[in-house]
Motif scaffolding. Structure first.
Motif, PDB file in Angstrom:
ATOM      1  N   TYR A  54      30.379  42.944  53.044  1.00  0.00           N
ATOM      2  CA  TYR A  54      29.290  43.817  52.585  1.00  0.00           C
ATOM      3  C   TYR A  54      28.768  44.691  53.718  1.00  0.00           C
ATOM      4  CZ  TYR A  54      26.988  39.719  54.511  1.00  0.00           C
ATOM      5  OH  TYR A  54      26.645  38.681  55.326  1.00  0.00           O
ATOM      6  N   LYS A  55      29.224  44.437  54.952  1.00  0.00           N
ATOM      7  CA  LYS A  55      28.672  45.238  56.049  1.00  0.00           C
ATOM      8  C   LYS A  55      29.367  46.584  56.201  1.00  0.00           C
ATOM      9  CE  LYS A  55      31.238  42.868  59.731  1.00  0.00           C
ATOM     10  NZ  LYS A  55      31.486  41.450  59.918  1.00  0.00           N
ATOM     11  N   PHE A  56      30.522  46.761  55.566  1.00  0.00           N
ATOM     12  CA  PHE A  56      31.180  48.078  55.581  1.00  0.00           C
ATOM     13  C   PHE A  56      31.067  48.688  54.191  1.00  0.00           C
ATOM     14  CE2 PHE A  56      33.994  45.207  58.151  1.00  0.00           C
ATOM     15  CZ  PHE A  56      33.654  45.687  59.401  1.00  0.00           C
ATOM     16  N   ASN A  57      30.949  50.015  54.132  1.00  0.00           N
ATOM     17  CA  ASN A  57      30.983  50.648  52.813  1.00  0.00           C
ATOM     18  C   ASN A  57      32.423  50.979  52.469  1.00  0.00           C
ATOM     19  OD1 ASN A  57      30.081  51.625  50.420  1.00  0.00           O
ATOM     20  ND2 ASN A  57      29.505  53.631  51.206  1.00  0.00           N
ATOM     21  N   SER A  58      32.956  50.300  51.480  1.00  0.00           N
ATOM     22  CA  SER A  58      34.337  50.563  51.089  1.00  0.00           C
ATOM     23  C   SER A  58      34.515  50.217  49.625  1.00  0.00           C
ATOM     24  CB  SER A  58      35.280  49.721  51.935  1.00  0.00           C
ATOM     25  OG  SER A  58      35.080  48.359  51.641  1.00  0.00           O
ATOM     26  N   SER A  59      35.691  50.541  49.118  1.00  0.00           N
ATOM     27  CA  SER A  59      35.984  50.248  47.722  1.00  0.00           C
ATOM     28  C   SER A  59      35.963  48.736  47.504  1.00  0.00           C
ATOM     29  CB  SER A  59      37.358  50.819  47.385  1.00  0.00           C
ATOM     30  OG  SER A  59      37.759  50.363  46.118  1.00  0.00           O
ATOM     31  N   LEU A  60      35.410  48.305  46.364  1.00  0.00           N
ATOM     32  CA  LEU A  60      35.352  46.874  46.040  1.00  0.00           C
ATOM     33  C   LEU A  60      36.746  46.411  45.636  1.00  0.00           C
ATOM     34  CD1 LEU A  60      32.248  46.080  43.799  1.00  0.00           C
ATOM     35  CD2 LEU A  60      32.847  45.014  45.967  1.00  0.00           C
ATOM     36  N   ASP A  61      37.498  45.893  46.592  1.00  0.00           N
ATOM     37  CA  ASP A  61      38.872  45.496  46.304  1.00  0.00           C
ATOM     38  C   ASP A  61      39.008  43.970  46.298  1.00  0.00           C
ATOM     39  OD1 ASP A  61      41.648  44.872  46.491  1.00  0.00           O
ATOM     40  OD2 ASP A  61      42.067  46.893  47.191  1.00  0.00           O
ATOM     41  N   MET A  62      38.992  43.377  47.484  1.00  0.00           N
ATOM     42  CA  MET A  62      39.003  41.917  47.679  1.00  0.00           C
ATOM     43  C   MET A  62      40.300  41.207  47.286  1.00  0.00           C
ATOM     44  SD  MET A  62      35.217  40.448  46.953  1.00  0.00           S
ATOM     45  CE  MET A  62      33.751  41.456  46.928  1.00  0.00           C
ATOM     46  N   ARG A  63      41.388  41.953  47.134  1.00  0.00           N
ATOM     47  CA  ARG A  63      42.650  41.267  46.831  1.00  0.00           C
ATOM     48  C   ARG A  63      43.293  40.779  48.126  1.00  0.00           C
ATOM     49  NH1 ARG A  63      45.748  45.938  43.955  1.00  0.00           N
ATOM     50  NH2 ARG A  63      44.673  46.994  45.667  1.00  0.00           N
ATOM     51  N   MET A  64      43.732  39.532  48.139  1.00  0.00           N
ATOM     52  CA  MET A  64      44.468  39.031  49.296  1.00  0.00           C
ATOM     53  C   MET A  64      45.904  39.533  49.250  1.00  0.00           C
ATOM     54  SD  MET A  64      43.152  35.187  49.742  1.00  0.00           S
ATOM     55  CE  MET A  64      41.449  34.826  50.163  1.00  0.00           C
ATOM     56  N   ASN A  65      46.367  39.790  48.057  1.00  0.00           N
ATOM     57  CA  ASN A  65      47.695  40.369  47.884  1.00  0.00           C
ATOM     58  C   ASN A  65      47.483  41.781  47.353  1.00  0.00           C
ATOM     59  OD1 ASN A  65      50.131  41.274  46.972  1.00  0.00           O
ATOM     60  ND2 ASN A  65      50.585  39.513  45.683  1.00  0.00           N
ATOM     61  N   ASN A  66      47.758  42.790  48.212  1.00  0.00           N
ATOM     62  CA  ASN A  66      47.417  44.176  47.860  1.00  0.00           C
ATOM     63  C   ASN A  66      48.127  44.678  46.614  1.00  0.00           C
ATOM     64  OD1 ASN A  66      48.019  43.423  50.637  1.00  0.00           O
ATOM     65  ND2 ASN A  66      46.902  45.262  51.216  1.00  0.00           N
ATOM     66  N   SER A  67      49.163  43.950  46.154  1.00  0.00           N
ATOM     67  CA  SER A  67      49.870  44.485  44.991  1.00  0.00           C
ATOM     68  C   SER A  67      49.533  43.750  43.702  1.00  0.00           C
ATOM     69  CB  SER A  67      51.378  44.482  45.243  1.00  0.00           C
ATOM     70  OG  SER A  67      51.786  43.245  45.755  1.00  0.00           O
ATOM     71  N   SER A  68      48.545  42.840  43.751  1.00  0.00           N
ATOM     72  CA  SER A  68      48.197  42.165  42.493  1.00  0.00           C
ATOM     73  C   SER A  68      47.254  43.048  41.671  1.00  0.00           C
ATOM     74  CB  SER A  68      47.571  40.804  42.768  1.00  0.00           C
ATOM     75  OG  SER A  68      46.311  40.976  43.367  1.00  0.00           O
ATOM     76  N   GLY A  69      47.103  42.718  40.413  1.00  0.00           N
ATOM     77  CA  GLY A  69      46.412  43.619  39.491  1.00  0.00           C
ATOM     78  C   GLY A  69      44.899  43.670  39.581  1.00  0.00           C
ATOM     79  N   LEU A  70      44.261  42.498  39.474  1.00  0.00           N
ATOM     80  CA  LEU A  70      42.812  42.440  39.348  1.00  0.00           C
ATOM     81  C   LEU A  70      42.101  42.726  40.671  1.00  0.00           C
ATOM     82  CD1 LEU A  70      40.605  41.384  37.163  1.00  0.00           C
ATOM     83  CD2 LEU A  70      40.679  39.280  38.493  1.00  0.00           C
ATOM     84  N   THR A  71      41.104  43.620  40.649  1.00  0.00           N
ATOM     85  CA  THR A  71      40.296  43.854  41.852  1.00  0.00           C
ATOM     86  C   THR A  71      38.838  43.471  41.560  1.00  0.00           C
ATOM     87  OG1 THR A  71      39.576  46.088  41.287  1.00  0.00           O
ATOM     88  CG2 THR A  71      41.703  45.902  42.404  1.00  0.00           C
ATOM     89  N   ALA A  72      38.032  43.488  42.605  1.00  0.00           N
ATOM     90  CA  ALA A  72      36.611  43.180  42.433  1.00  0.00           C
ATOM     91  C   ALA A  72      35.925  44.212  41.545  1.00  0.00           C
ATOM     92  CB  ALA A  72      35.936  43.108  43.802  1.00  0.00           C
ATOM     93  N   ILE A  73      36.427  45.449  41.558  1.00  0.00           N
ATOM     94  CA  ILE A  73      35.864  46.492  40.675  1.00  0.00           C
ATOM     95  C   ILE A  73      35.999  46.059  39.216  1.00  0.00           C
ATOM     96  CG2 ILE A  73      36.142  48.865  39.809  1.00  0.00           C
ATOM     97  CD1 ILE A  73      36.791  49.779  42.595  1.00  0.00           C
ATOM     98  N   ASN A  74      37.166  45.524  38.859  1.00  0.00           N
ATOM     99  CA  ASN A  74      37.370  45.040  37.483  1.00  0.00           C
ATOM    100  C   ASN A  74      36.384  43.933  37.137  1.00  0.00           C
ATOM    101  OD1 ASN A  74      40.702  45.235  38.483  1.00  0.00           O
ATOM    102  ND2 ASN A  74      39.878  46.605  36.935  1.00  0.00           N
ATOM    103  N   VAL A  75      36.262  42.973  38.043  1.00  0.00           N
ATOM    104  CA  VAL A  75      35.386  41.819  37.784  1.00  0.00           C
ATOM    105  C   VAL A  75      33.949  42.279  37.567  1.00  0.00           C
ATOM    106  CG1 VAL A  75      34.396  39.707  38.780  1.00  0.00           C
ATOM    107  CG2 VAL A  75      36.849  40.177  39.023  1.00  0.00           C
ATOM    108  N   VAL A  76      33.455  43.089  38.490  1.00  0.00           N
ATOM    109  CA  VAL A  76      32.039  43.483  38.462  1.00  0.00           C
ATOM    110  C   VAL A  76      31.720  44.398  37.280  1.00  0.00           C
ATOM    111  CG1 VAL A  76      30.275  44.760  39.739  1.00  0.00           C
ATOM    112  CG2 VAL A  76      31.704  43.113  40.925  1.00  0.00           C
ATOM    113  N   ASN A  77      32.675  45.235  36.872  1.00  0.00           N
ATOM    114  CA  ASN A  77      32.397  46.210  35.815  1.00  0.00           C
ATOM    115  C   ASN A  77      32.898  45.845  34.428  1.00  0.00           C
ATOM    116  OD1 ASN A  77      31.150  48.652  37.305  1.00  0.00           O
ATOM    117  ND2 ASN A  77      32.928  48.104  38.561  1.00  0.00           N
ATOM    118  N   GLU A  78      33.843  44.912  34.345  1.00  0.00           N
ATOM    119  CA  GLU A  78      34.466  44.641  33.043  1.00  0.00           C
ATOM    120  C   GLU A  78      34.182  43.248  32.490  1.00  0.00           C
ATOM    121  OE1 GLU A  78      38.602  45.620  33.738  1.00  0.00           O
ATOM    122  OE2 GLU A  78      37.985  47.537  34.621  1.00  0.00           O
TER     123      GLU A  78
END
Length: 300
Positions: free
Chosen positions: A113-137
């Protein structure tokens, strides 16, 4: 260069716990900066070490060793990958769960949270679900569950409701959007702790960490030889409970395995009766180690 990537927590304790045989086959399911793997390799002569990491960044730290192979995969697929290598039994497995300091320190990954960046949070950059999906959907109920189970928030319903209302005004797409959406729920004094738990909860959901760990623990139990060692460092009470249940009761859900006569069948002998935690010096030096809990067990 290696040390800046990630200081392995409880390094000597966990490597000693593996009780390495020079000709054994070992698996490090959380390679990261290679800290644990490097130490294991030093103790292996004719044996072999397989390491796993789903994060392609980890491959920059690959060890130049003939008795070593780094496999890019989530550790929940360990059994399949080892089978491809002709391995059905192993002498020891180590897991250092959670997130590496390296992943937190790269702003664009969206773990901090200390950097302003896209809400991603995937440990595997090629997997489908991101934090944006979780928070908004996610529904309000689903969000509440995430914060309750993975963040230990008693007021998870309130948090979910506030996020739900804010995202209806405007989509929450960056780490700072999320922090802003939580405005008023925390005081300046407990801001860091609060946000760390919020981000942790979402990260565990995005990466399906609890289900992956359950599968890993069950597979490890099948793969380990008799007298093989299981070494797990966890950072969250839910993870630690699964490991503790498996070691003490023989199953991750904590139901004792009983034979026909009601006698409890044990699968593991705990090597440390009490959980091992970092000493003050390590906790001071390495913030991440503060919540670490190490459990070591030997398969019967």
């Amino acid at each position: 260069q290696m040390m800046t990537y990630h200081n392995p927590v409880l390094l000597s304790e966990s490597i000693n716990g593996l009780n390495i045989k020079p000709n054994g086959v070992y698996v490090d399911v959380t390679f990261g900066g290679g800290g644990h793997s490097k130490e294991i390799i030093k103790n292996i002569k004719d044996g072999f070490l397989f390491s796993f990491d789903q994060d392609e960044d980890a491959f920059k730290n690959k060890l130049p060793n003939l008795n070593f192979k780094l496999i890019r995969s989530n550790f929940k697929y360990i059994k399949n990958f080892l089978k491809l290598e002709g391995i059905t039994k192993i002498d020891g497995l180590i897991a250092d769960l959670g997130i590496s300091s390296h992943q937190i320190d790269i702003p664009k990954r969206g773990f901090a949270y200390k950097f302003n960046s896209s809400l991603d949070m995937r440990m595997n950059n090629s997997s489908g679900l991101t934090a944006i999906n979780v928070v908004n959907e996610y529904t309000e109920k689903e969000l509440s569950d995430v914060f309750f189970y993975y963040g230990d928030f008693k007021d998870s319903k309130k948090i979910a409701k506030q996020i739900f209302n804010k995202r209806n005004e405007k989509e929450i797409i960056s780490t700072y959007d999320l922090v802003a959406a939580l405005e008023g729920l925390f005081s300046e004094k407990n801001k860091n702790k609060y946000l760390a738990r919020i981000f942790q909860a979402i990260r565990i959901e995005v990466n399906d960490e609890i289900n992956s760990l359950k599968k890993l623990l069950n597979d490890a139990t099948k793969l380990l030889k008799s007298e093989g060692r299981l070494v797990v460092i966890s950072y969250h009470s839910l993870e630690d409970r699964l490991v503790k249940n498996l070691i003490n009761k023989g199953s991750i859900d904590g139901k004792s395995n009983q034979d026909f006569f009601g006698k409890v069948t044990k699968i593991y002998t705990p090597i440390n009766k009490r959980v091992i935690i970092p000493n003050d010096e390590e906790s001071k030096k390495n913030k991440r180690s503060r919540s670490a809990k190490l459990r070591i067990a030997e398969k019967i």
